[in-house]
Write an enzyme that holds these catalytic residues in place. Structure first.
Site, PDB file in Angstrom:
ATOM      1  CD  GLU A 200      -2.355   1.487   2.709  1.00 18.51           C
ATOM      2  OE1 GLU A 200      -3.177   2.418   2.834  1.00 18.51           O
ATOM      3  OE2 GLU A 200      -2.001   0.744   3.646  1.00 18.51           O
ATOM      4  CB  CYS A 204       3.278   9.383  -3.393  1.00 13.10           C
ATOM      5  SG  CYS A 204       4.231   9.687  -4.900  1.00 13.10           S
ATOM      6  CB  ALA A 205       4.537  14.518  -1.417  1.00 13.87           C
ATOM      7  CB  ILE A 206       8.072  15.730  -5.684  1.00 17.84           C
ATOM      8  CG1 ILE A 206       8.141  14.267  -6.138  1.00 17.84           C
ATOM      9  CG2 ILE A 206       9.364  16.456  -6.055  1.00 17.84           C
ATOM     10  CD1 ILE A 206       9.301  13.475  -5.590  1.00 17.84           C
ATOM     11  CE1 TYR A 215      15.413  15.066  -9.159  1.00 19.86           C
ATOM     12  CE2 TYR A 215      14.265  16.920  -8.192  1.00 19.86           C
ATOM     13  CZ  TYR A 215      15.418  16.365  -8.693  1.00 19.86           C
ATOM     14  OH  TYR A 215      16.575  17.092  -8.731  1.00 19.86           O
ATOM     15  N   GLY A 216       9.217  12.547  -9.659  1.00 20.04           N
ATOM     16  CA  GLY A 216       8.096  11.683  -9.300  1.00 20.04           C
ATOM     17  C   GLY A 216       8.074  10.394 -10.104  1.00 20.04           C
ATOM     18  CB  ALA A 217       8.163   9.757 -13.757  1.00 16.53           C
ATOM     19  CB  ILE A 245      -6.661  10.707 -10.363  1.00 11.66           C
ATOM     20  CG1 ILE A 245      -7.451  10.287  -9.118  1.00 11.66           C
ATOM     21  CG2 ILE A 245      -7.079   9.844 -11.550  1.00 11.66           C
ATOM     22  CD1 ILE A 245      -8.946  10.511  -9.218  1.00 11.66           C
ATOM     23  N   GLY A 246      -4.160  11.825 -11.956  1.00 13.65           N
ATOM     24  CA  GLY A 246      -3.421  11.968 -13.216  1.00 13.65           C
ATOM     25  C   GLY A 246      -2.003  11.437 -13.110  1.00 13.65           C
TER      26      GLY A 246
END
Length: 464
Positions: A200, A204-206, A215-217, A245-246
């Site tokens: 789970e 999740c955050a940058i 960075y996120g991807a 969601i995106g």
């Protein structure tokens, strides 16, 4: 006698007045000479002043010409300097762009693709991705604290104490993006359930100042490869808010949950207003190389297509339209028939792809699906879990079925769309007692739908 005396006096007085009014010739001559002499001197002075002024003007003109020449020379030098600066800037820009391009050879052909800035920074040693948990080590606690601060800032709706508790919880693991020496710029906190083969994603955050560098991807790709390599986990589940969601869709997450509810129900945290999403990882894919893998797949597909087709052949333009405006027979166009074209295909291509109400229906349905009260209606009722449901409800409907019908252009009018939406709520109220959560959620979601449709004047009459 007195009168004579007066007349004499008057005559004398008149005479004196006449005499005083007569100008003295000698005096006048002297004054004229002085005036003439002074006049000559004034003219000379004026001429001298004009000559001096003309000389000054000539000097000013010469000076102005010299200044203009200097300015032109300076402008020329500045222009050359600016051109050199522009060339240097363009050269630096080209070098910077080339730095992000990675190339490789396959079957004698060179392929190139652009890397994210995050990949380049990791390659250059500027950032690293570290897996940490609360093991009481000083460095790990510093990283966890940095993550906690970012999560609390980027997720303001989450209680700060709740975020801190989960980040420091020993059953949770975090992967952090760390800029050297020890600055945390983002990360993911997750909880693995190894025996159930899923994890789970909790947070999740940058950092807001670092969100344009990929960075996120890159972080998600690192996480997928790490989890696959160190555990039996093959699935991710997470609750995403409307803004996330995106992002999750781009990382391979979907609203369609293929995992059986018995696997995850009661194990993950349920967030009101969030959308449950799932990511199924592929065992033979290394996600950090996914760009190269996709490009190789594309190259292989093109190679197979070229072996059986001539679609890659570039033909010259038609000469027919150069001197003529008459129609041309499509079958005479080189390569068109070989590509499999038929007149029926042209007719299909000319038809409108979507109905006039598609965009409105898509917007309303998306709003319904993302509503906090939509969770009971997201999927069709499971026949195994509720055996008698389909005996009571003869015309079942749910939001996922509506989405499928919308994508298939089954709704020809807005009335049909509203009918199915009301069917969802009416079915719920028909099967459930009014004291149940399902019944109350049906009322809330229907009220929300009515309000949304009333905002659109041309369809407001459908919900009145």
């Amino acid at each position: 006698m007195d009168s004579d005396t007066e007349s004499v006096k008057r005559r004398k007085s008149s005479g004196s007045e006449s005499e005083s009014s007569v100008r003295d010739p000698k005096r006048t001559k002297i004054e004229d000479e002085d005036f003439q002499e002074n006049g000559i001197d004034d003219e000379d002075e004026e001429e001298e002043e004009e000559e001096a002024k003309d000389e000054g003007d000539e000097d000013d003109e010469e000076k102005g010409e010299d200044d203009e020449e200097d300015d032109e020379e300076k402008e020329g030098e500045d222009g050359e300097g600016e051109e050199e600066d522009e060339e240097e800037d363009e050269e630096k820009k080209r070098e910077e762009e080339e730095k992000y391009v990675t190339s490789f050879n396959f079957d004698g052909v060179e392929y190139k693709y652009k890397e994210r800035p995050a990949v380049i920074e990791e390659r250059e040693g500027k950032i690293e991705f570290r897996v940490v948990n609360n093991d009481n080590s000083k460095e790990n606690l510093m990283i966890l604290t940095g993550l906690k601060n970012i999560f609390q800032k980027q997720l303001p709706k989450m209680p700060r104490e709740y975020i801190a508790r989960l980040v420091y919880d020993r059953s949770h693991v975090s992967m952090a993006v760390v800029r050297k020496p020890l600055t945390v710029v983002g990360g993911i906190t997750f909880r693995p359930f190894d025996t159930r083969k899923f994890a789970e994603i909790v947070f999740c955050a940058i950092s807001s100042t670092e969100q344009v560098r990929g960075y996120g991807a890159h972080l998600m790709n690192h996480l997928k490869d790490y989890v696959k390599a160190t555990s039996p986990v093959m699935y991710f589940l997470t609750y995403a808010d409307n803004y996330a969601i995106g992002y999750f869709k781009k990382q391979g997450f979907s609203k369609e949950i293929s995992l059986d509810r018995s696997v995850w129900m009661g194990y993950i945290k349920d967030y009101e207003g969030g959308t449950l999403m799932q990511c199924s990882m592929l065992p033979r894919i290394r996600y950090l190389d996914v760009n190269k893998i996709l490009l190789l797949q594309k190259a292989l597909i093109h190679k197979k297509i070229r072996a059986i087709s001539k679609s890659h052949v570039v033909r010259k333009g038609l000469d027919h339209f150069r001197d003529s405006t008459t129609p041309v027979d499509p079958m005479t166009i080189p390569g068109l028939k070989e590509a499999g074209w038929t007149p029926e295909m042209d007719e299909l291509a000319r038809r409108p792809k979507r109905g006039p109400h598609f965009a409105v229906m898509q917007h309303v349905l998306s709003e319904l699906q993302n509503h906090a009260s939509a969770w009971p209606f997201a999927q069709a009722v499971n026949r195994d879990e509720v055996p008698d449901y389909y005996e009571v409800i003869k015309e079942p409907m749910d939001l996922s079925t509506m989405e499928q019908r919308l994508e298939a252009d089954s709704y020809k009018t807005m009335e049909e769309f509203v009918y199915d939406a009301r069917l969802v709520f009416n079915n719920c109220r028909a099967y459930n007692n009014e004291t149940t959560t399902y019944y109350k959620n049906a009322n809330k979601l229907e009220k929300f739908m009515v309000a949304k449709i009333k905002e659109i004047p041309e369809y407001s009459h459908l919900v009145e």
